[in-house]
Design an enzyme around this catalytic site. Sequence first.
Site, PDB file in Angstrom:
ATOM      1  N   GLN A   1       0.827  -1.214   0.000  1.00 28.56           N
ATOM      2  CA  GLN A   1       0.000   0.000   0.000  1.00 28.56           C
ATOM      3  C   GLN A   1       0.862   1.265   0.000  1.00 28.56           C
ATOM      4  OE1 GLN A   1      -3.123   0.656  -0.481  1.00 28.56           O
ATOM      5  NE2 GLN A   1      -3.687  -1.487  -0.756  1.00 28.56           N
ATOM      6  N   SER A   2       2.012   1.189  -0.630  1.00 32.76           N
ATOM      7  CA  SER A   2       2.926   2.328  -0.646  1.00 32.76           C
ATOM      8  C   SER A   2       2.315   3.548  -1.339  1.00 32.76           C
ATOM      9  CB  SER A   2       4.211   1.921  -1.367  1.00 32.76           C
ATOM     10  OG  SER A   2       4.968   3.052  -1.707  1.00 32.76           O
TER      11      SER A   2
END
Length: 327
Positions: free
Chosen positions: A73-74
């Site tokens: 989920q960068s």
Amino acid sequence: MPEISRIKLARLPTPLQPLDRLSNELGGPRIWIKRDDQTDTVASGNKLRKLEFTVARALAEDANVLITSGGVQSNHCRSTAVVASHLGLQCHLILRGSEPSEVDGNLFLDRLLGARITFLSKEQFRNIDQYLSDIATQYRDRGNTPYSIPIGASDETGIWGYINCCGELKQDFQDRQIQPDYIISAAGSGGTLGGLIIGNVLHEIGSKILAFNVCDDEEYFVNKIREDFKRWEHRYDSPVVTDHLPISVVDGYVGVGYAIAGQPVFNTIRRVAQLEGVILDPVYTGKAFHAMITELKKGRFRESKDIVFIHTGGIYGNFPQKDQFVF
Ligand SMILES: *Cc1c(COP(=O)(O)O)cnc(C)c1O
């Protein structure tokens, strides 16, 4: 200030906004937020400020592929994917973790933006440098010019993003006639904190810079930022000597681990949303903001009239964790 090559990506300056209802509720100093969640819509957040410098360097080196890495989920990877599509470059993301069955939040946007994605297990990710160089080689073999952006674009080049932000903050403070004691942010890969520390000196702001780490520990960040400082001084005609600059990281709020938040953090995110119309996130800004108000309640900022929290973005990180909120 030396002239550093830069491309315009972010909508700047971002607003500086007081959170008066929250400040009154807490009864402490006036809390301001720098709305770096508004640097763009989809590319939004702090990474866009860094990418203005990092991608300028990549283009100067004739890159046509941006390779970078981060968590599944960068935010940094999502911002990079936007910038790549915007500039007509290819994007390859190396994400730590297994592919989730439900594609949500930042990962959904990465897909929508057409980034190529390689998932690595946590064990594989320890050898990220090897994977990065293998993937870069594959691109080169096919006649491309890849450029590898470090995690969070936190290096001697990306650091300019928040050095530069300090010029904006200086102006914000003049416009508002305030002299905040503290400028506070989350620390995830250290580039924001490092940039703020140098920028505070370079732009003669005179605040204290403080960060709450959301992963690793204080020692890690102090070492990492010292390294980035050294490289920065080496690469650029440094207008600031960084050796003696204090690096203040307040450890103790990581909780169970990176991207895992406890119920109090979710409650703070909900409270700030409902009281101020500002959306924080469970991985970075919510954790750090919750840490800040916990410290405030303990009296840390008792002597201060004004403090500033840098809202570094992260809104899309809420969606994969939406079930954690209690309404
Ligand atoms: C990456 C990130 C941070 C941390 O910034 P670093 O420069 O990596 O320390 C904070 N907030 C958000 C929303 C981020 O995506």
